[in-house]
Design a protein around this motif. Structure first.
Motif, short mmCIF file in Angstrom:
data_model
loop_
_atom_site.label_atom_id
_atom_site.label_comp_id
_atom_site.label_asym_id
_atom_site.label_seq_id
_atom_site.Cartn_x
_atom_site.Cartn_y
_atom_site.Cartn_z
N ASN A 106 1.78 39.80 -67.38
CA ASN A 106 2.59 40.62 -67.79
C ASN A 106 2.91 40.71 -69.14
OD1 ASN A 106 3.38 41.24 -65.24
ND2 ASN A 106 5.54 40.26 -65.27
N ALA A 107 3.30 41.65 -69.70
CA ALA A 107 3.54 41.88 -71.27
C ALA A 107 4.41 40.99 -71.77
CB ALA A 107 4.16 43.40 -71.72
N LEU A 108 4.03 40.47 -73.20
CA LEU A 108 5.00 39.41 -73.70
C LEU A 108 6.55 40.13 -74.17
CD1 LEU A 108 2.21 38.16 -74.11
CD2 LEU A 108 3.25 37.18 -76.24
N ARG A 109 7.43 39.58 -74.04
CA ARG A 109 8.53 39.88 -74.51
C ARG A 109 9.43 38.79 -75.49
NH1 ARG A 109 12.45 40.93 -69.33
NH2 ARG A 109 13.91 41.39 -71.23
N TYR A 110 10.27 39.03 -76.33
CA TYR A 110 10.85 38.21 -77.11
C TYR A 110 12.04 37.78 -76.63
CZ TYR A 110 12.79 35.92 -81.36
OH TYR A 110 13.27 35.17 -82.27
N LEU A 111 12.17 36.33 -76.31
CA LEU A 111 13.44 35.61 -75.67
C LEU A 111 13.76 34.52 -76.51
CD1 LEU A 111 12.48 35.82 -71.92
CD2 LEU A 111 13.76 37.32 -73.06
N CYS A 112 15.04 34.56 -76.97
CA CYS A 112 15.60 33.44 -77.60
C CYS A 112 14.77 33.27 -78.86
CB CYS A 112 15.80 32.20 -76.73
SG CYS A 112 16.29 30.74 -77.98
N CYS A 113 13.72 32.49 -78.61
CA CYS A 113 13.26 32.20 -80.04
C CYS A 113 11.75 32.20 -80.02
CB CYS A 113 13.40 30.53 -80.22
SG CYS A 113 15.13 30.23 -79.86
N GLY A 114 11.19 33.05 -79.33
CA GLY A 114 9.72 33.32 -79.49
C GLY A 114 9.29 34.38 -78.32
N TRP A 115 7.95 34.70 -78.45
CA TRP A 115 7.28 35.61 -77.73
C TRP A 115 6.67 35.12 -76.45
CZ3 TRP A 115 7.78 40.93 -78.01
CH2 TRP A 115 8.30 41.59 -79.43
N GLN A 116 6.94 35.23 -75.06
CA GLN A 116 6.41 34.79 -74.24
C GLN A 116 6.21 35.80 -72.91
OE1 GLN A 116 9.46 32.26 -71.99
NE2 GLN A 116 10.48 32.38 -74.13
N VAL A 117 5.34 35.23 -71.75
CA VAL A 117 5.25 36.01 -70.79
C VAL A 117 6.41 36.02 -70.00
CG1 VAL A 117 4.08 36.41 -68.55
CG2 VAL A 117 2.85 36.00 -70.87
N VAL A 118 7.29 36.80 -69.33
CA VAL A 118 8.25 36.71 -68.56
C VAL A 118 8.06 37.59 -67.30
CG1 VAL A 118 9.92 36.36 -70.38
CG2 VAL A 118 9.22 38.70 -69.33
N PRO A 119 8.55 36.95 -66.12
CA PRO A 119 8.36 37.68 -64.67
C PRO A 119 9.02 38.75 -64.59
CG PRO A 119 9.35 35.23 -64.54
CD PRO A 119 9.37 35.93 -65.94
N GLY A 120 8.20 39.93 -63.87
CA GLY A 120 8.85 41.05 -63.83
C GLY A 120 9.75 41.22 -62.60
N LYS A 121 10.34 42.40 -62.34
CA LYS A 121 11.28 42.55 -61.34
C LYS A 121 10.89 41.82 -59.93
CE LYS A 121 14.38 45.95 -59.34
NZ LYS A 121 15.01 47.33 -59.02
N ASP A 122 11.90 41.06 -59.42
CA ASP A 122 11.39 40.36 -57.87
C ASP A 122 10.19 39.48 -57.79
OD1 ASP A 122 13.51 41.90 -56.97
OD2 ASP A 122 12.62 43.39 -56.49
N ALA A 123 9.64 39.20 -59.17
CA ALA A 123 8.35 38.55 -59.09
C ALA A 123 8.64 37.03 -59.61
CB ALA A 123 7.41 39.03 -60.26
N ALA A 124 8.14 35.94 -59.26
CA ALA A 124 8.47 34.41 -59.45
C ALA A 124 7.66 34.00 -60.90
CB ALA A 124 8.03 33.61 -58.29
N THR A 125 6.68 34.72 -61.23
CA THR A 125 5.94 34.52 -62.33
C THR A 125 5.66 35.71 -63.08
OG1 THR A 125 4.28 33.40 -63.51
CG2 THR A 125 4.00 34.04 -61.12
N GLY A 126 5.30 35.83 -64.47
CA GLY A 126 4.49 36.97 -65.24
C GLY A 126 3.26 36.49 -65.50
N ASP A 127 2.72 35.20 -64.98
CA ASP A 127 1.19 34.91 -65.69
C ASP A 127 0.37 35.41 -64.88
OD1 ASP A 127 2.43 32.84 -67.08
OD2 ASP A 127 2.51 31.27 -65.47
N GLY A 128 -0.86 35.59 -65.44
CA GLY A 128 -1.87 36.32 -64.87
C GLY A 128 -2.92 35.09 -64.09
#
Length: 357
Positions: free
Chosen positions: A293-315
């Motif tokens: 998945n694309a990176l998003r800024y959460l709290c304190c840094g950029w990271q991969v986050v799960p999409g809707k209804d997905a357990a993980t956003g990792d490749g």
């Protein structure tokens, strides 16, 4: 004011009228015609009509030059096999050229490639870039050969070779070969001409190769011997996993690999880094090749986050072992993508489990 396809036509005192690309663009034209028309409004109308007739007649001649028909994969959501479509392509000095209006009809998939078959004497499925560059590949499952572990089987003089999504030849040619699976492919020397991947093994000498072309099992076996053998899957070993499977972007630097833990299971963990200025291009390629998945800024840094209804956003890697591909920036106050060059380094981690629950 006159009517044109892609530019407003304006009369200025003391100037001549210019009809530029007047109706050529509407007819799928890529070239330009300039028609200069002078005089008062009545002369302008008559001369404009003459000019438009010239454009239409030349456009008809141009379209007629594409005399070949095609079948192709059309737009979503159906991703349907469409055609035959007339006046789709032409062949000049042995080279196939696609009509300009066909590019907007194609579906561009995971690797931003369209699929088309030109119905000429050497009909073959081709992958097509939006630039017009094409690669003839073998037919598989009534379409272009799939990309497997980042490689597809292209046709070279009746033989097959393995190409990446940029149409670079990586391995071969061979007389025949299977798709890659878990870092291995079965290939043949001395086989009949390969045109389709839907048939069984052909008579000849068979063996297995890895991604470097090394013979894992010597190419000296019969089709029956190969068919009866278990697939020689690659045993995971620590190293540059992305490079091993042809999925490593150019700006990404491999920094090391070690054994560790993934959810209390033994795992091999490969580490990479990329400068902030190049992070966006690496992210794009990892999303394309691994499904990250694309990176998003959460709290304190950029990271991969799960999409809707997905357990993980990792490749993931194209192997049977469980794997994860993730990317992040670490802690940073930079929360705008355009400012990524201000971040010194982004990291990429690839985790491959070597233990099952």
């Amino acid at each position: 004011m006159g009517i044109v396809a892609d530019r407003t036509l304006v009369a200025l005192p003391g100037r001549r009228w210019h009809v530029i690309r007047a109706f050529g663009a509407l007819m799928g034209r890529q070239d330009a015609y300039d028609c200069d028309v002078s005089g008062v409004a009545r002369s302008f109308i008559l001369n404009s009509l003459a000019c438009l007739l010239l454009l239409l007649s030349s456009t008809t001649t141009h379209a007629a030059g594409f005399a070949l028909s095609c079948i192709y994969i059309g737009h979503p959501p159906g991703l349907e096999l469409l055609g035959p479509r007339k006046q789709c392509a032409r062949q000049i000095d042995g080279q196939v050229e696609i009509a300009p209006d066909m590019f907007k009809r194609l579906t561009y998939g995971k690797y931003r490639l369209g699929q088309i078959m030109v119905l000429n004497d050497h009909a073959a499925w081709r992958y097509v870039k939006k630039t017009g560059q094409m690669l003839a590949v073998i037919t598989f499952d009534n379409g272009a050969d799939y990309f497997s572990e980042g490689l597809t089987r292209g046709i070279i003089g009746g033989k097959i070779a393995y190409f990446d999504a940029d149409f670079r030849q990586v391995l071969g040619p061979f007389d025949d070969g299977t798709p890659f699976r878990n870092g291995r492919a079965a290939v043949c020397l001395g086989c009949d001409r390969a045109t389709s991947g839907n048939d069984g093994p052909r008579a000849g000498r068979w063996g297995f190769i890895d991604r470097t072309g090394k013979q894992v099992i010597p190419i000296d076996r019969t089709p029956e011997q190969i068919a009866s053998m278990p697939w020689p899957d690659e045993t995971p070993r620590c190293g540059d996993f992305l490079g091993r499977y042809g999925m490593k972007p150019g700006h990404l630097e491999f920094t090391g690999c070690e054994e560790g833990k993934d959810a209390q299971l033994r795992a091999l963990i490969a580490h990479y880094r990329v400068k902030g200025a190049d992070a966006a291009s690496v992210e794009t390629l990892l999303r394309r090749d691994t499904g990250m998945n694309a990176l998003r800024y959460l709290c304190c840094g950029w990271q991969v986050v799960p999409g809707k209804d997905a357990a993980t956003g990792d490749g993931t890697l194209p192997i049977e072992a469980d794997s994860k591909v993730s990317m992040g920036s670490g802690e940073t106050v930079v929360h705008d993508r355009k400012s990524w060059p201000q971040i010194p380094w982004f990291t990429v981690n690839v985790v491959v489990d070597i233990e099952t629950p």
